[in-house]
Design an enzyme around this catalytic site. Structure first.
Site, PDB file in Angstrom:
ATOM      1  N   HIS A 296       0.829  -1.216   0.000  1.00  0.00           N
ATOM      2  CA  HIS A 296       0.000   0.000   0.000  1.00  0.00           C
ATOM      3  C   HIS A 296       0.860   1.262   0.000  1.00  0.00           C
ATOM      4  CE1 HIS A 296      -3.918   1.964   1.691  1.00  0.00           C
ATOM      5  NE2 HIS A 296      -3.246   2.818   0.936  1.00  0.00           N
TER       6      HIS A 296
ATOM      7  N   HIS B 285       1.355   5.350  -2.028  1.00  0.00           N
ATOM      8  CA  HIS B 285       0.916   6.402  -2.959  1.00  0.00           C
ATOM      9  C   HIS B 285       2.166   7.030  -3.555  1.00  0.00           C
ATOM     10  CE1 HIS B 285      -3.256   6.173  -1.557  1.00  0.00           C
ATOM     11  NE2 HIS B 285      -2.710   5.905  -0.375  1.00  0.00           N
ATOM     12  N   LEU B 286       2.374   6.813  -4.851  1.00  0.00           N
ATOM     13  CA  LEU B 286       3.598   7.334  -5.484  1.00  0.00           C
ATOM     14  C   LEU B 286       3.328   8.637  -6.231  1.00  0.00           C
ATOM     15  CD1 LEU B 286       5.406   4.042  -6.558  1.00  0.00           C
ATOM     16  CD2 LEU B 286       5.534   5.318  -4.410  1.00  0.00           C
ATOM     17  N   ARG B 287       2.053   9.068  -6.299  1.00  0.00           N
ATOM     18  CA  ARG B 287       1.686  10.439  -6.753  1.00  0.00           C
ATOM     19  C   ARG B 287       2.027  10.737  -8.196  1.00  0.00           C
ATOM     20  NH1 ARG B 287      -1.447  10.605  -2.429  1.00  0.00           N
ATOM     21  NH2 ARG B 287      -0.446  11.331  -0.505  1.00  0.00           N
TER      22      ARG B 287
ATOM     23  N   ASP C  57      -8.568   3.127  -3.275  1.00  0.00           N
ATOM     24  CA  ASP C  57      -8.009   3.664  -2.029  1.00  0.00           C
ATOM     25  C   ASP C  57      -7.832   5.178  -2.052  1.00  0.00           C
ATOM     26  OD1 ASP C  57      -6.748   3.330   0.636  1.00  0.00           O
ATOM     27  OD2 ASP C  57      -5.173   4.396  -0.432  1.00  0.00           O
TER      28      ASP C  57
ATOM     29  N   ASN D 240      -5.674   9.186   7.330  1.00  0.00           N
ATOM     30  CA  ASN D 240      -6.918   8.474   7.119  1.00  0.00           C
ATOM     31  C   ASN D 240      -6.626   7.000   6.924  1.00  0.00           C
ATOM     32  OD1 ASN D 240      -9.559   9.141   7.198  1.00  0.00           O
ATOM     33  ND2 ASN D 240      -9.600  10.117   5.188  1.00  0.00           N
TER      34      ASN D 240
ATOM     35  N   ASP E  43       0.986   2.395   3.748  1.00  0.00           N
ATOM     36  CA  ASP E  43       0.147   3.514   3.288  1.00  0.00           C
ATOM     37  C   ASP E  43       1.002   4.780   3.118  1.00  0.00           C
ATOM     38  OD1 ASP E  43      -1.964   5.017   2.419  1.00  0.00           O
ATOM     39  OD2 ASP E  43      -2.995   5.120   4.342  1.00  0.00           O
TER      40      ASP E  43
ATOM     41  N   HIS F 167       3.312  14.037   1.247  1.00  0.00           N
ATOM     42  CA  HIS F 167       2.742  15.358   0.943  1.00  0.00           C
ATOM     43  C   HIS F 167       3.824  16.407   1.114  1.00  0.00           C
ATOM     44  CE1 HIS F 167      -1.478  14.268   0.643  1.00  0.00           C
ATOM     45  NE2 HIS F 167      -1.401  13.582   1.775  1.00  0.00           N
TER      46      HIS F 167
HETATM   47  O1  DOR Z   1      -4.045   9.356   4.936  1.00  0.00           O
HETATM   48  C1  DOR Z   1      -4.274   8.969   3.803  1.00  0.00           C
HETATM   49  N1  DOR Z   1      -3.653   9.495   2.740  1.00  0.00           N
HETATM   50  N2  DOR Z   1      -5.185   8.021   3.630  1.00  0.00           N
HETATM   51  C2  DOR Z   1      -5.605   7.658   2.406  1.00  0.00           C
HETATM   52  O2  DOR Z   1      -6.423   6.802   2.310  1.00  0.00           O
HETATM   53  C3  DOR Z   1      -5.101   8.327   1.206  1.00  0.00           C
HETATM   54  C4  DOR Z   1      -3.788   8.898   1.457  1.00  0.00           C
HETATM   55  C5  DOR Z   1      -3.375   9.875   0.412  1.00  0.00           C
HETATM   56  O3  DOR Z   1      -3.540   9.600  -0.777  1.00  0.00           O
HETATM   57  O4  DOR Z   1      -2.820  10.925   0.786  1.00  0.00           O
HETATM   58 ZN    ZN Z   2      -6.583   4.423   2.270  1.00  0.00          ZN
END
Ligand code: DOR
Ligand code: ZN
Length: 380
Positions: A45, A47-49, A136, A245, A272, A276
């Site tokens: 899990h 997020h590579l953006r 997700d 989240n 996860d 940011h």
């Molecule tokens: O905290 C989170 N950030 N929860 C998520 O489900 C998405 C993720 C994000 O894409 O920043």
């Molecule tokens: Zn999530």
């Protein structure tokens, strides 16, 4: 490369010190007394953006950060811009991933634009290389759409990974329980579907999953390093830096998550990783950097080697049908270090562990038979 006196992490736990030959082009033989050779971890899990948010991360910065952290295989989520909801978008990501230092696999979105309405073409996404389906970041699906999604996933032979947080209900424990129980209800009427619950954060969700597994449903689950170690009190102390989240929960929830891992009710530890930039974080964005602190945080849980192997190496790969291929990490389990976000390779410095002392750090990462990162060995 020949490693002398190294302990090897395998399915049964840690071996006695031994000499091991690892396929790692150009690397020198060495004395690895006190070190652990582990298969590369897989992060189910992240997020590579990319595409869309280069100020947060790119495929390359994310892959480099993952390698530093000890992950040789990462599953990237679809909440990019544009969303990974069409065959050609997936194909382009897969083509770009060949040049990266570690292996990246991709999910395809469950619904178009993650809006929870129209299903994507699961078979086309699979043909383009998707190894799972997930919306997700969002959970806008009603129970009816979720059921159709599980059917579509079953037909395409892909697991459906759910961000278990019924959007209409906010982000409290009820929203998580509602999404999990809707999904489990749907699973009861299906034979081939595979459901994976992402970032479980509450005792109630754990108990729902425990009951479903004991009834034989094909459900798996993951938990993050931060939900295993931090609570809402930490979040309050951090201000907007503590936004994530699902949110950090109570000590009782955290304890239930730890026990669920030991009981194998939760299968996987997944970060996860949600990088940011500073301005977004200060403005309230949800999510934590995950890659570069994961090994230290996980080793601090006091799990036995068997449990670590299962949660970080074997189960993530089994869930998405991937195998280990010449992927190794060399860990110093005793190195103590202080988390300093400014030295992360990731563009996301948004760690909730800033300034914490961790014990256990990755010295070397090997992927596809190549050394991809190596830190100066302090004990040599
Ligand atoms: O905290 C989170 N950030 N929860 C998520 O489900 C998405 C993720 C994000 O894409 O920043
Ligand atoms: Zn999530």
């Amino acid at each position: 490369m020949r490693l002398h006196h190294v302990r090897v992490l395998g399915p049964g736990g840690l071996s006695m010190p031994q000499t091991v030959e690892v396929n790692a082009e150009g690397a020198q033989d060495r004395d690895a007394t006190g070190l652990v050779l582990s298969p590369g971890w897989m992060d189910l899990h992240a997020h590579l953006r990319d595409p869309g948010f280069p100020q947060k991360e790119t495929l390359l910065s994310g892959a480099t950060s993952a390698a530093i952290g000890g992950f040789t295989h990462v599953l990237a989520m679809a909440n990019t811009d544009p969303v990974t909801d069409r065959r050609e978008r997936l194909e382009s990501l897969v083509a770009r991933s060949d040049a990266l230092p570690i292996r990246i696999s991709f999910v395809g979105a469950v619904t178009v634009a993650l809006e929870g309405q129209e299903l994507t073409d699961a078979a086309a996404l699979k043909a383009a290389g998707a190894v799972a389906l997930s919306d997700d970041g969002r959970h806008a699906m009603t129970a009816v759409v979720l059921r159709r999604a599980l059917e579509a996933g079953a037909q395409a032979g892909l697991p459906v990974l759910i961000h278990a947080q019924a959007e209409a209900l906010g982000n409290g424990p009820d929203a998580e329980a509602a999404a999990v129980s809707d999904a489990l209800d749907a699973m009861r009427t299906m034979s081939a579907a595979r459901l994976h619950v992402q970032h479980v954060s509450t005792r109630r969700a754990v108990e729902l999953i425990r009951a479903a597994k004991s009834q034989g449903l094909l459900v798996t689950a993951e938990v993050t390093p931060h939900h295993l170690t931090l609570t809402e009190q930490d979040a309050w102390a951090m201000g907007p830096q503590g936004n994530v989240n699902p949110p950090l929960r109570t000590p009782d929830d955290r304890d239930a998550l730890r026990q669920a891992l030991v009981d194998e009710v939760i299968d996987v530890i997944a970060t996860d990783h949600a990088p940011h930039e500073r301005a977004a974080k200060e403005a309230g964005a949800n999510g934590f950097h995950g890659f570069e602190t994961a090994v230290g945080v996980v080793l601090g849980l006091g799990l036995n080697g068997r449990a670590v192997y299962r949660a970080c190496i074997s189960r993530p790969r089994e869930i998405v049908g991937q195998s280990l291929e010449d992927e190794w990490i060399l860990i110093d389990p005793n190195e103590e270090w202080t988390v300093e976000a400014s030295s992360f390779k990731s563009r996301g410095k948004n760690t909730p562990f800033q300034g914490r002392r961790l014990r256990g750090r990755v010295l070397m990462t090997i992927c596809r038979g190549q050394v991809v990162t190596e830190r100066v060995m302090q004990h040599a």
